[in-house]
Design an enzyme around this catalytic site. Structure first.
Site, PDB file in Angstrom:
ATOM      1  N   ASN A 176      47.749  85.447  54.156  1.00 35.44           N
ATOM      2  CA  ASN A 176      47.186  86.797  54.239  1.00 35.44           C
ATOM      3  C   ASN A 176      47.131  87.285  55.684  1.00 35.44           C
ATOM      4  O   ASN A 176      47.458  88.437  55.982  1.00 35.44           O
ATOM      5  CB  ASN A 176      45.786  86.819  53.630  1.00 35.44           C
ATOM      6  CG  ASN A 176      45.768  87.408  52.234  1.00 35.44           C
ATOM      7  OD1 ASN A 176      46.706  88.087  51.820  1.00 35.44           O
ATOM      8  ND2 ASN A 176      44.701  87.154  51.501  1.00 35.44           N
ATOM      9  N   GLU A 185      42.460  82.737  45.810  1.00 34.79           N
ATOM     10  CA  GLU A 185      43.758  82.121  45.501  1.00 34.79           C
ATOM     11  C   GLU A 185      43.640  81.003  44.479  1.00 34.79           C
ATOM     12  O   GLU A 185      44.563  80.208  44.310  1.00 34.79           O
ATOM     13  CB  GLU A 185      44.379  81.568  46.792  1.00 34.79           C
ATOM     14  CG  GLU A 185      43.679  80.356  47.385  1.00 34.79           C
ATOM     15  CD  GLU A 185      42.509  80.703  48.288  1.00 34.79           C
ATOM     16  OE1 GLU A 185      42.081  79.847  49.082  1.00 34.79           O
ATOM     17  OE2 GLU A 185      42.017  81.854  48.200  1.00 34.79           O
ATOM     18  N   ASP A 208      48.485  90.159  47.912  1.00 32.34           N
ATOM     19  CA  ASP A 208      48.277  90.559  46.516  1.00 32.34           C
ATOM     20  C   ASP A 208      49.552  90.365  45.694  1.00 32.34           C
ATOM     21  O   ASP A 208      49.508  89.895  44.552  1.00 32.34           O
ATOM     22  CB  ASP A 208      47.835  92.021  46.460  1.00 32.34           C
ATOM     23  CG  ASP A 208      46.433  92.226  47.010  1.00 32.34           C
ATOM     24  OD1 ASP A 208      45.711  91.224  47.169  1.00 32.34           O
ATOM     25  OD2 ASP A 208      46.073  93.391  47.260  1.00 32.34           O
TER      26      ASP A 208
END
Length: 345
Positions: free
Chosen positions: A203, A239, A212
């Protein structure tokens, strides 16, 4: 008497039979009006053939035919019937002598009043019937829309908005139900816990939108691995995912978990910041239970979490199985010496 008791019933009874047997609505609607015209013609003929001094008074019989027919016919067929009734009445007025000389006007006014009231009643009944039909359609449409909205809201309450998988609430309920069913029916059950390796670094490096999309693709890949209708993938948050595999244990469960790991690896999503691999990978921990061992949902989840923790400790990107069956030797499954935990690369 012959005409009324023989000719008229012989002609109408087949017509009534056809009205009940014929599936076409317009035939029924106009058939009633045609039957009424037939009755008017017979009544007019009988009155015209009557040579008695009361023949003119009998013209009021037209009113009875009008009332009976217009009560059964719809509005437009009833209008045809009314026109026929007025025609027969005027024909009788001009051909049948009036011995009193004063009865023509009140009889005609009576027929006009009968026609007005019966036609209005026919129109009102048909309008109310159509309105009820439309209201029924609207009611069914509203019910259908309400059901769709209810299903949508229920889906939102049990589905993860990002991945489309079951959410944590749905997972907990399904795991509880599956555990109870396994206990009652003495059947195996496997819980698989999945965690994307170094997802926070992914991320930070690629951005949240890419993160995403990564979650969606990982979830889709795991869903594609499920081969049975009772298997379920759920996103627990961040996650972390969970997979419930009813009626599965042992080598089959281990093979299913390995298919999940390989399916994610086959996506070949680049992960430049991963300390494990140059592509996105997952760590997998699984635990199985059988109805005889008495494990509840919480205990099964704790064992699967412990197996997932062991997979991370052993270097990630691997499958670790926690043996929930005390009678099964741990060493036989190639499990690393960590209590009841084992690893498969």
């Amino acid at each position: 008497m012959f005409v009324r008791l023989v000719a008229f019933p012989v002609a109408l009874l087949p017509g009534i039979w056809l009205l009940h047997r014929w599936p076409v609505h317009w035939f029924i609607e106009w058939g009633v009006a045609l039957a009424g015209l037939y009755a008017l013609a017979l009544s007019g003929l009988l009155i015209w053939l009557d040579s008695g001094h009361m023949a003119f008074i009998r013209t009021v019989e037209v009113n009875l035919v009008v009332i009976f027919t217009c009560a059964l016919a719809r509005f437009f067929p009833a209008c045809l019937m009314a026109a026929g009734a007025m025609g027969v009445h005027l024909a009788l007025m001009s051909t049948v002598p009036d011995p009193t000389g004063v009865m023509a006007t009140p009889i005609t006014l009576l027929l006009c009043a009968t026609l007005i009231f019966t036609l209005y009643a026919s129109y009102k009944l048909e309008r109310d019937e159509r309105m009820a039909f439309l209201l029924g359609l609207r009611e069914r449409a509203l019910d259908h829309a309400l059901e769709q909205e209810h299903d949508r809201m229920a889906g939102l309450a049990t589905t993860d908005a990002l991945t489309g998988a079951a959410n944590r609430r749905s997972f907990e309920q399904y795991l509880h139900d599956s555990t109870e069913r396994a206990r009652q029916q003495v059947q195996p059950l496997t819980l698989v816990m999945v965690d994307i390796d170094h997802f926070k670094k992914y991320n930070d490096h690629y951005g949240h939108q890419a993160g995403d999309e990564c979650l969606r693709q990982v979830c889709r890949a795991m869903n594609d691995c499920l081969r049975r209708p009772l298997d379920m993938v759920a996103r627990l948050g961040g996650e972390e995912f969970a997979v419930v595999l009813p009626e599965m244990e042992g080598a089959d469960a281990l093979a299913a978990a390995e298919r999940l790991r390989r399916a994610v690896a086959s996506l070949a999503l680049p992960h430049a910041r991963s300390l494990t691999s140059d592509i996105v990978s997952i760590s997998v921990g699984l635990a199985s239970t059988h109805g005889r061992d008495g494990l509840d949902a919480g205990s099964l989840l704790a064992r699967a979490d412990a197996a997932l923790y062991a997979a991370k400790e052993l270097g990630r990107n691997r499958v670790v199985q926690a043996d929930a069956l005390p009678s099964t030797p741990v060493a036989d499954q190639g499990i690393a010496p960590s209590g009841a935990l084992g690893a498969v690369s």
